[in-house]
Motif scaffolding. Structure first.
Motif, mmCIF file in Angstrom:
data_model
loop_
_atom_site.group_PDB
_atom_site.id
_atom_site.type_symbol
_atom_site.label_atom_id
_atom_site.label_comp_id
_atom_site.label_asym_id
_atom_site.label_seq_id
_atom_site.Cartn_x
_atom_site.Cartn_y
_atom_site.Cartn_z
ATOM 1 N N GLU A 124 2.446 6.578 -6.877
ATOM 2 C CA GLU A 124 1.323 7.807 -7.165
ATOM 3 C C GLU A 124 1.924 8.981 -7.028
ATOM 4 N N SER A 125 2.335 9.263 -6.122
ATOM 5 C CA SER A 125 2.870 10.628 -5.741
ATOM 6 C C SER A 125 3.917 11.028 -6.669
ATOM 7 N N ARG A 185 0.764 -1.117 0.006
ATOM 8 C CA ARG A 185 -0.061 -0.004 0.050
ATOM 9 C C ARG A 185 0.896 1.229 -0.011
ATOM 10 N N GLN A 186 2.040 1.335 0.871
ATOM 11 C CA GLN A 186 2.782 2.255 0.878
ATOM 12 C C GLN A 186 3.622 2.612 -0.457
ATOM 13 N N GLU A 236 1.252 4.168 -3.043
ATOM 14 C CA GLU A 236 1.037 5.706 -2.668
ATOM 15 C C GLU A 236 1.986 6.616 -2.840
#
Length: 80
Positions: free
Chosen positions: A24-25, A17-18, A21
């Motif tokens: 995506e960033s 999950r990290q 994220e």
């Protein structure tokens, strides 16, 4: 460019999950939304090393703390 991140139970516990994220960033930060497609997948069979990530068919094992290094070397390097 296609990047697929394993979201199976083992990789989830290792930080998928990290990693999603962070990717995506980084994609937004570099304005690459039209060039990179992120996908999720279940077990890719290499859970022992880290979170399984494939980019255009090549398998990588990532941890949340080496995502930026992977992005700079492999993703940005692959787009050049």
């Amino acid at each position: 460019m296609f990047i697929t991140i394993c979201v199976g139970s083992s990789c989830h516990l290792k930080g998928s999950r990290q990693i999603i994220e962070s990717l995506e960033s980084l994609i937004k930060e570099h304005h690459l939304e039209d060039d990179i497609e992120l996908n999720g997948s279940f077990c890719m069979g290499e859970c022992m090393k880290g979170v399984c990530v494939t980019m255009n068919g090549t398998l990588y094992s990532l941890k949340p703390d080496n995502v930026e290094e992977f992005f700079n070397k492999e993703v940005l390097g692959g787009l050049r």
